[in-house]
Scaffold this motif. Structure first.
Motif, PDB file in Angstrom:
ATOM      1  N   GLY A   8     -25.311  -8.860 -34.907  1.00 55.87           N
ATOM      2  CA  GLY A   8     -26.090 -10.084 -34.919  1.00 55.87           C
ATOM      3  C   GLY A   8     -27.034 -10.092 -36.071  1.00 55.87           C
ATOM      4  O   GLY A   8     -27.659  -9.090 -36.381  1.00 55.87           O
ATOM      5  N   ASP A   9     -27.161 -11.235 -36.740  1.00 54.61           N
ATOM      6  CA  ASP A   9     -28.101 -11.359 -37.843  1.00 54.61           C
ATOM      7  C   ASP A   9     -29.456 -11.764 -37.295  1.00 54.61           C
ATOM      8  O   ASP A   9     -29.647 -11.889 -36.092  1.00 54.61           O
ATOM      9  CB  ASP A   9     -27.567 -12.430 -38.820  1.00 54.61           C
ATOM     10  N   GLU A  10     -30.413 -12.012 -38.192  1.00 54.46           N
ATOM     11  CA  GLU A  10     -31.749 -12.380 -37.737  1.00 54.46           C
ATOM     12  C   GLU A  10     -31.710 -13.651 -36.909  1.00 54.46           C
ATOM     13  O   GLU A  10     -32.575 -13.887 -36.073  1.00 54.46           O
ATOM     14  CB  GLU A  10     -32.693 -12.589 -38.929  1.00 54.46           C
ATOM     15  N   ASP A  11     -30.721 -14.518 -37.172  1.00 60.22           N
ATOM     16  CA  ASP A  11     -30.643 -15.769 -36.431  1.00 60.22           C
ATOM     17  C   ASP A  11     -29.995 -15.593 -35.065  1.00 60.22           C
ATOM     18  O   ASP A  11     -29.895 -16.545 -34.308  1.00 60.22           O
ATOM     19  CB  ASP A  11     -29.843 -16.798 -37.231  1.00 60.22           C
ATOM     20  N   SER A  47     -30.623 -19.362 -39.938  1.00 59.65           N
ATOM     21  CA  SER A  47     -29.568 -20.175 -39.333  1.00 59.65           C
ATOM     22  C   SER A  47     -29.229 -21.381 -40.203  1.00 59.65           C
ATOM     23  O   SER A  47     -28.062 -21.771 -40.310  1.00 59.65           O
ATOM     24  CB  SER A  47     -30.003 -20.623 -37.934  1.00 59.65           C
ATOM     25  N   ARG A  48     -30.251 -21.963 -40.833  1.00 59.61           N
ATOM     26  CA  ARG A  48     -29.993 -23.109 -41.714  1.00 59.61           C
ATOM     27  C   ARG A  48     -29.244 -22.708 -42.986  1.00 59.61           C
ATOM     28  O   ARG A  48     -28.602 -23.545 -43.625  1.00 59.61           O
ATOM     29  CB  ARG A  48     -31.309 -23.793 -42.073  1.00 59.61           C
ATOM     30  N   GLY A  95     -21.707 -16.029 -42.641  1.00 56.68           N
ATOM     31  CA  GLY A  95     -21.655 -17.373 -42.085  1.00 56.68           C
ATOM     32  C   GLY A  95     -21.626 -17.394 -40.581  1.00 56.68           C
ATOM     33  O   GLY A  95     -22.151 -18.311 -39.947  1.00 56.68           O
ATOM     34  N   ALA A  96     -21.039 -16.368 -39.957  1.00 59.15           N
ATOM     35  CA  ALA A  96     -20.929 -16.314 -38.502  1.00 59.15           C
ATOM     36  C   ALA A  96     -22.146 -15.674 -37.841  1.00 59.15           C
ATOM     37  O   ALA A  96     -22.208 -15.575 -36.615  1.00 59.15           O
ATOM     38  CB  ALA A  96     -19.672 -15.544 -38.108  1.00 59.15           C
ATOM     39  N   GLY A  97     -23.112 -15.238 -38.644  1.00 65.90           N
ATOM     40  CA  GLY A  97     -24.282 -14.590 -38.059  1.00 65.90           C
ATOM     41  C   GLY A  97     -24.017 -13.178 -37.596  1.00 65.90           C
ATOM     42  O   GLY A  97     -24.730 -12.666 -36.731  1.00 65.90           O
ATOM     43  N   ARG A  98     -22.997 -12.512 -38.144  1.00 63.35           N
ATOM     44  CA  ARG A  98     -22.660 -11.152 -37.753  1.00 63.35           C
ATOM     45  C   ARG A  98     -23.068 -10.150 -38.821  1.00 63.35           C
ATOM     46  O   ARG A  98     -22.510  -9.072 -38.931  1.00 63.35           O
ATOM     47  CB  ARG A  98     -21.149 -11.034 -37.491  1.00 63.35           C
TER      48      ARG A  98
END
Length: 422
Positions: A8-11, A47-48, A95-98
């Motif tokens: 998971g990313d920061e978002d 996220s943006r 892009g997927a937040g991974r």
């Protein structure tokens, strides 16, 4: 502390854990909440930015499939396919937040290196068209978005230099192509860096406001403490003068009574008045000490209090302790002490002659209970000259330290029960 689990990313998750009371004395609850707000804002901002990764990936993919050397399974076409796959996988993760978490700097650097190498490979394999600048410029921007300044400068700077060398060796008009490519890389890098600086500035402002509020609160507490000391000093001067003068007068009256051989009962009353005046002066000093945050009477002084009350107020008292005594919070013990004192005073006023028991109970786990019960007397509600102000003050004092206080009739008497953490 930030999580270190890949996935998971920061978002996608919080990177800050709210400080629990007592976990770190240097971190206040206000600063911890500010840190949580910072993390939430970071998640929204990242996220943006995620659609940019998808846009870059789509643009590079479309350019590859429409170029002179399209992806394939043989020769140079296979090399383009492998380079495109190497570029696509980490870009799709972003892009997927991974993307790896903020503490996983090594994996972040590795992914940016893969994207940069794949971009340079695509430029070398397809030196004409948009592929000679788009993948590398996208890799430069991702590097400045996802890495700290130093590794971003090192990787992106090296990538840009290698791009210049490749273009100088492969394109027909290198000056114009190199200039436009380098300018695009610089503009995207500066834009990403400004975005990061803006976010860091907001974070610092948030924390500074929290620290300023903490400082203002501490200053307010210090001012209140100074005011309490001033009031304590004034009370000490007034009470010491008036009660000391009263003690002197009563001492004189006692000597005159002895000289004139007055009735023994009157001598006894005068002697008790002298003792009560001295005790009152001691109590006043304790109250002043409480304002000055000095030693406060606690549960260890309840037994002597009961003994003095039985003697001075002419009460029939029984005192007992249930469970093993243990030290508690000073303010909580002081609240119970004052509560017992108020309850015994009310027994003397409204139920004189009744049998009264004072029970100190430590068996409640993390709670301490004190009950004052009078029986076979007049069941009159405790109060102090103002219709219940004494009981109200007792309850307020106990509730301020997280406890409870109840009072009411029981049988033919009255019970006051107080409970505090301890």
């Amino acid at each position: 502390m930030a999580s270190t689990a890949w996935g998971g990313d920061e978002d996608e998750r919080s990177t800050v854990t709210l400080a629990q009371p007592g976990s770190d004395p240097a971190v206040s609850a206000r600063i911890a909440l500010a840190q949580v707000r910072i993390d939430q804002r970071r998640k929204r901002q990242v996220s943006r930015l995620r659609p940019l990764s998808w846009l870059l990936l789509v643009a590079v993919g479309v350019s590859a499939w429409t170029s002179s050397v399209t992806p394939g399974l043989t020769g140079r076409h296979l090399a383009v396919s492998l380079a495109l796959l190497t570029f696509a996988v980490p870009t799709a993760l972003a892009g997927a937040g991974r993307w790896p978490g903020r503490d996983e700097r090594g994996p972040r650097v590795v992914l940016i290196l893969l994207i940069s190498l794949a971009a340079l490979t695509l430029t070398a394999l397809v030196p004409s068209g948009i592929l000679n600048v788009l993948p590398v410029s996208g890799a430069v921007m991702l590097g400045f978005i996802r890495l700290d300044l130093r590794p971003a400068l090192l990787i992106s700077g090296t990538t840009t230099v290698l791009l210049v060398l490749l273009l100088a060796l492969t394109v027909d008009d290198p000056v114009e192509t190199i200039t436009s490519s380098v300018l695009l890389c610089v503009v995207l890098a500066v834009t990403a860096r400004l975005m990061q600086q803006s976010r860091e500035g907001q974070d610092r402002t948030e924390l500074l406001f929290a620290e300023l509020e903490d400082a203002w609160e501490a200053e307010t507490r210090a001012a209140a403490g100074a005011e309490r000391v001033r009031i304590a000093r004034e009370l000490h001067d007034v009470l010491a003068q008036s009660l000391s003068a009263l003690a002197i007068q009563l001492e004189g009256a006692r000597k005159l009574a002895e000289r004139d051989r007055v009735a023994p009962l009157l001598q006894q009353v005068i002697n008790r008045s002298v003792e009560l005046t001295r005790d009152g002066l001691d109590e006043a000093r304790q109250a002043v000490g409480a304002l000055r945050a000095e030693h406060l009477p606690g549960l260890a002084e309840v037994a002597p209090l009961v003994e003095r009350s039985a003697r001075d107020l002419d009460l029939v008292l029984a005192f007992s302790v249930l469970g093993s005594a243990r030290p508690g919070e000073p303010q909580a013990e002081f609240a119970l002490y004052r509560g017992v004192q108020e309850a015994l005073t009310n027994v003397a006023r409204y139920a004189r002659g009744s049998r009264t028991s004072v029970v100190l109970d430590y068996r409640g786990g993390g709670r301490v209970t004190v009950s004052v019960t009078n029986t076979a007397g007049t069941a009159t509600a405790p109060a102090t000259g103002g219709g219940g102000n004494g009981l109200r003050g007792m309850r307020e004092r106990v509730e301020r330290v997280g406890g409870t206080a109840e009072a009411g009739p029981v049988g033919d008497g009255w019970r006051v029960e107080m409970e505090v953490p301890g």
